[in-house]
Design an enzyme around this catalytic site. Structure first.
Site, short mmCIF file in Angstrom:
data_model
loop_
_atom_site.label_atom_id
_atom_site.label_comp_id
_atom_site.label_asym_id
_atom_site.label_seq_id
_atom_site.Cartn_x
_atom_site.Cartn_y
_atom_site.Cartn_z
CD1 TRP A 103 -2.33 -2.16 1.66
CD2 TRP A 103 -3.05 -1.04 -0.14
NE1 TRP A 103 -3.38 -2.85 1.12
CE2 TRP A 103 -3.84 -2.19 0.02
CE3 TRP A 103 -3.32 -0.19 -1.21
CZ2 TRP A 103 -4.89 -2.52 -0.85
CZ3 TRP A 103 -4.37 -0.51 -2.08
CH2 TRP A 103 -5.14 -1.66 -1.90
CG ASP A 174 -3.41 4.01 3.98
OD1 ASP A 174 -4.50 3.84 4.56
OD2 ASP A 174 -3.09 3.39 2.94
CE LYS A 198 -8.88 -2.93 3.61
NZ LYS A 198 -8.09 -2.02 2.78
C1 LIG Z 1 -7.51 -1.53 1.69
C2 LIG Z 1 -6.43 -0.53 1.78
C3 LIG Z 1 -6.31 0.51 0.86
C4 LIG Z 1 -7.23 0.67 -0.33
O1 LIG Z 1 -8.46 1.09 0.05
P1 LIG Z 1 -9.62 1.37 -1.03
O2 LIG Z 1 -10.72 1.86 -0.17
O3 LIG Z 1 -9.90 0.07 -1.72
O4 LIG Z 1 -9.11 2.39 -1.97
C5 LIG Z 1 -5.29 1.43 1.05
N1 LIG Z 1 -4.43 1.32 2.07
C6 LIG Z 1 -4.51 0.31 2.96
C7 LIG Z 1 -3.52 0.24 4.08
C8 LIG Z 1 -5.50 -0.65 2.83
O5 LIG Z 1 -5.59 -1.65 3.72
#
Ligand SMILES: *Cc1c(COP(=O)(O)O)cnc(C)c1O
Length: 363
Positions: A103, A174, A198
């Site tokens: 990511w 993030d 999540k």
């Molecule tokens: C799932 C995830 C993403 C992507 O998220 P989307 O909502 O599908 O764009 C980005 N960063 C991390 C750490 C993730 O777990």
């Protein structure tokens, strides 16, 4: 009770049963309105109440000071990969990225499209099986910001502590896969973003927590929808919001509150993941954790077996037993159990027992 899978999906992921049931109760007729929340105007008093309450709950549960905006956006964390540099990356001031895995790499790739970047630290040479030592992170004094991925969902690593940054360099995180799973000092951060799917609800809404002084209303070339000030000025109601997703986050936050808040969840998460990590550590090498010890994630537990055949067999047998989502991401291989907030302790116990049983039969 409903027939519930042993859901270890990486995202979208398990939601609390209580939340689903409450949504079901209110699904057709929301508070006697004669319609569902999805059918209402986003300018209605009822939805405004949901929008405001969700923001207030998030502020309360996560300890977000008034000096921050809380925004509910669309486009997922992947859109934030672009929005962060579009709004915060200044000419002549590189954006610094800590490379921790899949990511972080995607975030850097987007920032490079916008401006100058630099890598502050990387664990790529170790296949991203660890978080770089905080002491090895080099942030230029003039950096526009330092970006980290607090939990790498695919590799199963997580920052245990957050890096210190020079004055005037905002820390951007993030937190898509670990938001509200543990207590955090928000004041350390300039900006936090996370897709909801999540830890906080269904997909469709992205949470952005941003320090007010970082939100500029004088950006010249950033499209209206991609500017933080647009959404900050309108309580995230500039255009039609993902109203049902916001409503589901509202219910999930109330569930977190009913569980005793973020600190209580942190302990709950630690206890339940210990069951699975113990099954790995006490297996005498039958299971091997992918992440190095000090970098292990409490949200995504990645592990391997001695052969790919055995891994395939584990995945197949686990599915027959009612487990879902244990196959690892194709880029890392092996197996992965995602243990977000809503994954019950008893499901983790059932998984640990299955692992022990599988080892007895195949070890
Ligand atoms: C799932 C995830 C993403 C992507 O998220 P989307 O909502 O599908 O764009 C980005 N960063 C991390 C750490 C993730 O777990």
């Amino acid at each position: 009770m409903a027939n519930r899978a042993l859901n270890f999906n990486a995202g979208p992921a398990a939601l609390p049963l209580e939340v689903l049931q409450q949504a079901q109760e209110q699904f057709v007729d929301y508070h006697s309105a004669g319609m569902s929340i999805m059918e209402m105007s986003h300018r209605s008093a009822a939805f405004e109440q949901v929008n405001n309450e969700t923001q207030a709950l998030l502020r309360k549960l996560y300890g977000i000071p008034d000096s921050y905006y809380v925004l509910f956006l669309q486009g997922g964390a992947s859109t934030q990969f672009s929005m962060v540099p579009m709004n915060l990356l200044q000419a002549g001031k590189p954006a610094a990225y800590v490379m921790t895995g899949s990511w972080a790499s995607k975030a850097l790739k987007e920032a490079k499209l916008i401006g100058e970047t630099t890598i502050a630290a990387s664990s790529e040479s170790d296949k991203y099986n660890r978080i770089p030592d905080l002491s090895s992170i080099v942030v230029p004094e003039n950096a526009s910001y330092l970006h980290i991925t607090s939990n790498e969902t695919i590799e199963g690593t997580q920052f245990a502590d957050y890096p210190n940054v020079p004055d005037n360099v905002p820390l951007v995180a993030d937190m898509s896969s670990d938001i509200l799973s543990r207590a955090v000092d928000i004041n350390k951060f300039g900006l936090i973003y996370a897709g909801a799917q999540k830890n906080l609800g269904p997909s469709g809404v992205t949470i952005v927590i941003v320090r007010k002084d970082l939100v500029s209303d004088s950006l010249k070339h950033v499209p209206t929808m991609l500017r933080y000030d647009t959404h900050a000025a309108t309580d995230s109601l500039y255009n039609t919001p993902p109203s049902f997703s916001v409503y589901m986050v509202n219910l999930t936050l109330k569930w977190i509150e009913s569980k005793g808040g973020v600190e209580a969840l942190e302990q709950y998460n630690r206890d339940k993941t210990k069951l699975i990590y113990d099954a790995i550590d006490l297996s005498g090498g039958f299971y091997r954790g992918f992440a190095q010890e000090g970098s292990r994630s409490a949200m995504n537990i990645t592990f391997r077996l001695q052969t790919e055949e055995l891994e395939k067999q584990f995945a197949k047998e686990s599915e027959q037993q009612g487990f879902v989502g244990l196959k690892g991401h194709r880029s890392v291989g092996g197996l992965r159990a995602s243990t977000y907030n809503a994954v019950p302790h008893e499901n983790c116990k059932t998984l640990a027992e299955f692992m022990q049983d599988f080892q007895r039969r195949n070890g």
